[in-house]
Design a protein around this motif. Structure first.
Motif, PDB file in Angstrom:
ATOM      1  N   ASN A 126     -57.166   7.195  57.396  1.00  0.00           N
ATOM      2  CA  ASN A 126     -56.614   8.109  56.400  1.00  0.00           C
ATOM      3  C   ASN A 126     -56.244   7.430  55.081  1.00  0.00           C
ATOM      4  OD1 ASN A 126     -56.763  10.507  57.934  1.00  0.00           O
ATOM      5  ND2 ASN A 126     -54.943   9.901  59.084  1.00  0.00           N
ATOM      6  N   GLY A 127     -56.406   6.120  55.011  1.00  0.00           N
ATOM      7  CA  GLY A 127     -56.090   5.402  53.783  1.00  0.00           C
ATOM      8  C   GLY A 127     -54.607   5.378  53.473  1.00  0.00           C
TER       9      GLY A 127
ATOM     10  N   LEU B 176     -60.420   8.218  70.958  1.00  0.00           N
ATOM     11  CA  LEU B 176     -59.796   9.534  70.845  1.00  0.00           C
ATOM     12  C   LEU B 176     -59.069   9.657  69.500  1.00  0.00           C
ATOM     13  CD1 LEU B 176     -58.367  11.711  73.487  1.00  0.00           C
ATOM     14  CD2 LEU B 176     -56.864  11.244  71.570  1.00  0.00           C
ATOM     15  N   THR B 177     -58.432   8.600  69.074  1.00  0.00           N
ATOM     16  CA  THR B 177     -57.746   8.592  67.777  1.00  0.00           C
ATOM     17  C   THR B 177     -58.729   8.837  66.644  1.00  0.00           C
ATOM     18  OG1 THR B 177     -56.056   7.082  68.598  1.00  0.00           O
ATOM     19  CG2 THR B 177     -56.353   7.198  66.193  1.00  0.00           C
ATOM     20  N   GLU B 178     -59.842   8.131  66.668  1.00  0.00           N
ATOM     21  CA  GLU B 178     -60.832   8.306  65.593  1.00  0.00           C
ATOM     22  C   GLU B 178     -61.375   9.723  65.560  1.00  0.00           C
ATOM     23  OE1 GLU B 178     -63.886   5.338  65.418  1.00  0.00           O
ATOM     24  OE2 GLU B 178     -62.436   3.779  64.873  1.00  0.00           O
ATOM     25  N   GLU B 179     -61.764  10.240  66.710  1.00  0.00           N
ATOM     26  CA  GLU B 179     -62.330  11.599  66.728  1.00  0.00           C
ATOM     27  C   GLU B 179     -61.270  12.641  66.407  1.00  0.00           C
ATOM     28  OE1 GLU B 179     -64.780  12.400  70.183  1.00  0.00           O
ATOM     29  OE2 GLU B 179     -65.756  10.448  69.993  1.00  0.00           O
ATOM     30  N   GLY B 180     -60.033  12.432  66.871  1.00  0.00           N
ATOM     31  CA  GLY B 180     -58.950  13.360  66.573  1.00  0.00           C
ATOM     32  C   GLY B 180     -58.499  13.303  65.125  1.00  0.00           C
TER      33      GLY B 180
ATOM     34  N   ASN C 171     -49.349  10.251  57.863  1.00  0.00           N
ATOM     35  CA  ASN C 171     -50.300   9.695  56.900  1.00  0.00           C
ATOM     36  C   ASN C 171     -50.501  10.646  55.734  1.00  0.00           C
ATOM     37  OD1 ASN C 171     -52.639   8.340  59.402  1.00  0.00           O
ATOM     38  ND2 ASN C 171     -50.748   7.475  58.630  1.00  0.00           N
ATOM     39  N   ARG C 172     -50.675  11.896  56.024  1.00  0.00           N
ATOM     40  CA  ARG C 172     -50.941  12.863  54.973  1.00  0.00           C
ATOM     41  C   ARG C 172     -49.751  12.989  54.011  1.00  0.00           C
ATOM     42  NH1 ARG C 172     -54.474  13.174  58.581  1.00  0.00           N
ATOM     43  NH2 ARG C 172     -56.413  14.328  58.424  1.00  0.00           N
ATOM     44  N   MET C 173     -48.551  13.036  54.563  1.00  0.00           N
ATOM     45  CA  MET C 173     -47.377  13.136  53.682  1.00  0.00           C
ATOM     46  C   MET C 173     -47.264  11.903  52.784  1.00  0.00           C
ATOM     47  SD  MET C 173     -44.459  14.982  56.002  1.00  0.00           S
ATOM     48  CE  MET C 173     -44.815  14.196  57.565  1.00  0.00           C
ATOM     49  N   ASN C 174     -47.473  10.723  53.353  1.00  0.00           N
ATOM     50  CA  ASN C 174     -47.350   9.497  52.551  1.00  0.00           C
ATOM     51  C   ASN C 174     -48.476   9.348  51.534  1.00  0.00           C
ATOM     52  OD1 ASN C 174     -44.901   7.995  53.333  1.00  0.00           O
ATOM     53  ND2 ASN C 174     -45.797   8.150  55.371  1.00  0.00           N
ATOM     54  N   VAL C 175     -49.672   9.774  51.886  1.00  0.00           N
ATOM     55  CA  VAL C 175     -50.782   9.715  50.929  1.00  0.00           C
ATOM     56  C   VAL C 175     -50.546  10.703  49.781  1.00  0.00           C
ATOM     57  CG1 VAL C 175     -53.247  10.184  50.613  1.00  0.00           C
ATOM     58  CG2 VAL C 175     -52.486   8.790  52.550  1.00  0.00           C
ATOM     59  N   ILE C 176     -50.101  11.913  50.106  1.00  0.00           N
ATOM     60  CA  ILE C 176     -49.825  12.911  49.069  1.00  0.00           C
ATOM     61  C   ILE C 176     -48.746  12.415  48.118  1.00  0.00           C
ATOM     62  CG2 ILE C 176     -48.856  15.212  48.651  1.00  0.00           C
ATOM     63  CD1 ILE C 176     -50.291  16.049  51.338  1.00  0.00           C
ATOM     64  N   ALA C 177     -47.681  11.828  48.666  1.00  0.00           N
ATOM     65  CA  ALA C 177     -46.566  11.342  47.843  1.00  0.00           C
ATOM     66  C   ALA C 177     -46.861   9.982  47.207  1.00  0.00           C
ATOM     67  CB  ALA C 177     -45.295  11.255  48.680  1.00  0.00           C
ATOM     68  N   ARG C 178     -47.975   9.371  47.602  1.00  0.00           N
ATOM     69  CA  ARG C 178     -48.349   8.022  47.142  1.00  0.00           C
ATOM     70  C   ARG C 178     -47.258   6.993  47.441  1.00  0.00           C
ATOM     71  NH1 ARG C 178     -51.109   8.901  41.320  1.00  0.00           N
ATOM     72  NH2 ARG C 178     -53.067   9.772  42.050  1.00  0.00           N
TER      73      ARG C 178
END
Length: 163
Positions: free
Chosen positions: A48-49, A93-97, A138-145
């Motif tokens: 997710n970067g 499973l982590t990668e596919e999920g 991950n998504r919250m931290n990426v959005i907030a940078r």
């Protein structure tokens, strides 16, 4: 990199974060092995970067005794010989999920069968919840940078509610 928004300095986001940390504590206390938990968090964060989560979970894993060799090979786990079959099943499973948008069927039956082979129902439940939770973080931290690099192992230990 500079943060767009500090989740910890905002009253609403911090309140949410404490509850989020409480959910994380449930998974931390599950029968899913800690080493598997950290590998899953690291791999999803890499995909997710999310630099902040990658930084956090590699440092926490190091503090828990994980080796540099294994941590350095998480991104290339398929080609590495340092992971157990159970860890490999969890990483698949982590990668596919994590990459749901990349595969119209989500997690394949083959990947699920491998996870089922290595983990009991409680461990599988924790694994599925962990994949969902780390992807949300991950998504919250990426959005907030949220920038990476300043995390110190265990620095959020007091953030989660006790009990």
């Amino acid at each position: 990199m500079e943060a767009r928004f500090s989740m910890l300095d905002n009253a609403f986001a911090a309140k949410f974060g404490k509850r989020f940390a409480g959910v994380s504590l449930v998974i931390d206390q599950s029968p899913l092995p800690k080493v598997v938990q950290e590998l899953v968090k690291i791999r999803a964060s890499q995909i997710n970067g999310c630099g902040f989560c990658t930084d956090m979970h590699t440092k926490d894993a190091t503090a828990d005794g994980e080796t540099a060799v294994r941590l350095n090979l998480v991104a290339a786990w398929r080609e590495a010989t340092v992971f157990t079959d159970a860890e490999r099943a969890a990483l698949a499973l982590t990668e596919e999920g994590t990459r749901l948008a990349d595969a119209h069927q989500g997690v394949s039956d083959e990947t699920w069968a491998q996870a089922r082979k290595h983990f009991d129902d409680d461990q599988l439940g924790a694994l599925v919840c962990l994949v969902g939770l780390i992807n949300a973080a991950n998504r919250m931290n990426v959005i907030a940078r949220t920038p990476a690099g300043s995390y110190e192992a265990g620095m959020f230990a007091d953030f989660a509610p006790k009990g």
